[in-house]
Every structure is written in C-alpha cells, then in structure tokens.
Design a protein around this motif. Structure first.
Motif, mmCIF file in Angstrom:
data_model
loop_
_atom_site.group_PDB
_atom_site.id
_atom_site.type_symbol
_atom_site.label_atom_id
_atom_site.label_comp_id
_atom_site.label_asym_id
_atom_site.label_seq_id
_atom_site.Cartn_x
_atom_site.Cartn_y
_atom_site.Cartn_z
ATOM 1 N N UNK A 26 18.374 -44.042 28.053
ATOM 2 C CA UNK A 26 19.296 -43.481 29.030
ATOM 3 C C UNK A 26 20.617 -44.252 28.989
ATOM 4 N N UNK A 27 21.665 -43.560 29.371
ATOM 5 C CA UNK A 27 22.960 -44.210 29.534
ATOM 6 C C UNK A 27 23.541 -43.751 30.862
ATOM 7 N N UNK A 28 23.537 -44.648 31.821
ATOM 8 C CA UNK A 28 24.157 -44.371 33.120
ATOM 9 C C UNK A 28 25.626 -44.775 33.033
ATOM 10 N N UNK A 29 26.494 -43.816 33.245
ATOM 11 C CA UNK A 29 27.928 -44.053 33.108
ATOM 12 C C UNK A 29 28.588 -43.888 34.464
ATOM 13 N N UNK A 30 29.123 -44.972 34.995
ATOM 14 C CA UNK A 30 29.816 -44.960 36.278
ATOM 15 C C UNK A 30 31.292 -45.272 36.081
ATOM 16 N N UNK A 31 32.070 -44.986 37.090
ATOM 17 C CA UNK A 31 33.513 -45.262 37.050
ATOM 18 C C UNK A 31 34.131 -44.743 35.759
ATOM 19 N N UNK A 32 33.830 -43.520 35.444
ATOM 20 C CA UNK A 32 34.297 -42.951 34.183
ATOM 21 C C UNK A 32 35.807 -42.821 34.159
ATOM 22 N N UNK A 33 36.359 -43.007 32.965
ATOM 23 C CA UNK A 33 37.788 -42.935 32.744
ATOM 24 C C UNK A 33 38.083 -41.831 31.725
ATOM 25 N N UNK A 34 39.286 -41.305 31.730
ATOM 26 C CA UNK A 34 39.627 -40.284 30.719
ATOM 27 C C UNK A 34 39.407 -40.772 29.292
ATOM 28 N N UNK A 35 39.604 -42.046 29.061
ATOM 29 C CA UNK A 35 39.415 -42.588 27.707
ATOM 30 C C UNK A 35 37.947 -42.650 27.297
ATOM 31 N N UNK A 36 37.036 -42.359 28.216
ATOM 32 C CA UNK A 36 35.617 -42.265 27.857
ATOM 33 C C UNK A 36 35.274 -40.892 27.276
ATOM 34 N N UNK A 37 36.223 -39.980 27.295
ATOM 35 C CA UNK A 37 35.996 -38.648 26.754
ATOM 36 C C UNK A 37 35.676 -38.720 25.268
ATOM 37 N N UNK A 38 34.551 -38.145 24.888
ATOM 38 C CA UNK A 38 34.100 -38.198 23.493
ATOM 39 C C UNK A 38 32.797 -37.407 23.376
ATOM 40 N N UNK A 39 32.380 -37.218 22.134
ATOM 41 C CA UNK A 39 31.018 -36.744 21.875
ATOM 42 C C UNK A 39 30.136 -37.990 21.777
ATOM 43 N N UNK A 40 29.082 -38.004 22.549
ATOM 44 C CA UNK A 40 28.181 -39.150 22.580
ATOM 45 C C UNK A 40 26.934 -38.830 21.757
ATOM 46 N N UNK A 41 26.573 -39.772 20.892
ATOM 47 C CA UNK A 41 25.445 -39.597 19.997
ATOM 48 C C UNK A 41 24.384 -40.665 20.264
ATOM 49 N N UNK A 42 23.150 -40.234 20.295
ATOM 50 C CA UNK A 42 22.036 -41.154 20.382
ATOM 51 C C UNK A 42 21.649 -41.605 18.973
ATOM 52 N N UNK A 43 21.242 -42.837 18.873
ATOM 53 C CA UNK A 43 20.838 -43.401 17.574
ATOM 54 C C UNK A 43 19.525 -44.147 17.727
ATOM 55 N N UNK A 44 18.696 -44.064 16.708
ATOM 56 C CA UNK A 44 17.433 -44.806 16.714
ATOM 57 C C UNK A 44 17.255 -45.542 15.400
ATOM 58 N N UNK A 45 16.743 -46.728 15.494
ATOM 59 C CA UNK A 45 16.476 -47.572 14.328
ATOM 60 C C UNK A 45 14.973 -47.562 14.068
ATOM 61 N N UNK A 46 14.621 -47.147 12.877
ATOM 62 C CA UNK A 46 13.213 -47.059 12.506
ATOM 63 C C UNK A 46 12.884 -48.198 11.555
ATOM 64 N N UNK A 47 11.814 -48.885 11.835
ATOM 65 C CA UNK A 47 11.417 -50.008 10.990
ATOM 66 C C UNK A 47 10.110 -49.670 10.267
ATOM 67 N N UNK A 48 10.097 -49.903 8.983
ATOM 68 C CA UNK A 48 8.893 -49.722 8.180
ATOM 69 C C UNK A 48 8.641 -51.001 7.386
ATOM 70 N N UNK A 49 7.397 -51.227 7.109
ATOM 71 C CA UNK A 49 7.019 -52.418 6.341
ATOM 72 C C UNK A 49 6.788 -52.030 4.891
#
Length: 120
Positions: free
Chosen positions: A75-98
């Motif tokens: 989750x990303x809780x975003x408070x006190x948002x500003x116009x400069x926060x305008x963007x497309x937000x992408x989730x990312x995951x790091x997968x680890x394999x042995x």
C-alpha cells in the motif's frame, strides 16, 4: 511469473489524500515498491519496503507518504498531496530465486500503472 494488480489512483485537490494498493500473485517475492513517471520525466522510485518491513522513501515524499505491506500486498498512503506528485504510479516487485545456492534477484516486475492527478 509475478502479476501485479494496482488500484486506488484518481484525481484529488492539493492537500488531499489517496491510497494506492497493489496485490502481487506469485512466490518468492522479496522487496516491493512504488515508482512514478511524470510526463517528460524518467521513472523514479517513490518508496520501497522489504519483506522484513524496512521502508525507504524518496526525499520528496518523506513525511507525506507511507508505504506498508501485508504479505504480498503493498500500500501507499499519500497525504498532503502536491501538484508535483501528479504521475502514473507503478507497483514493482522483486523476485528472488536460488541458483546453485546463490540468490538471483529479478526486479523487472511491474504493475499496469495507475494515474494520480493532483490539482492546484
């Protein structure tokens, strides 16, 4: 293979709040995070959180955004948002394999993106 499904973007006035969610399907997920890409700018990290719960933030969002995690949902809780926060937000995951006892990290796992627009 990891699939990431995001939700929670939208339009908000400056000073307002939004909460983004990202559910990951798959196994061996280590760190997860949020990145954003504004028009004409490169994609940048916003916040990341490890599987152990350690969080890091970009200087521009410290004190305003909070990243949290429940297993493979971030989750990303975003408070006190500003116009400069305008963007497309992408989730990312790091997968680890042995491989032969050595961990290999695959960070090229992205959600579809969700638009956040902050009006002044």
């Amino acid at each position: 293979q990891v699939q990431l499904v995001e939700s929670g973007g939208g339009l908000v006035q400056a000073g307002g709040s939004l909460r983004l969610s990202c559910a990951a399907s798959g196994t061996s997920i280590d760190a997860m995070g949020w990145y954003r890409e504004a028009p004409g700018k490169q994609r940048e990290v916003v916040a990341r959180i490890t599987s152990g719960g350690t969080a890091n933030y970009a200087d521009s969002v410290k004190g305003r955004f909070t990243i949290s995690r429940d297993k493979n949902t971030v989750y990303l809780q975003m408070n006190s948002l500003k116009p400069e926060d305008t963007a497309v937000y992408y989730c990312n995951a790091e997968v680890v394999t042995m491989r032969y006892g050595i961990p290999e990290y695959n960070t090229d796992n992205w959600g579809q993106g969700t638009q956040v627009t902050v009006s002044s």
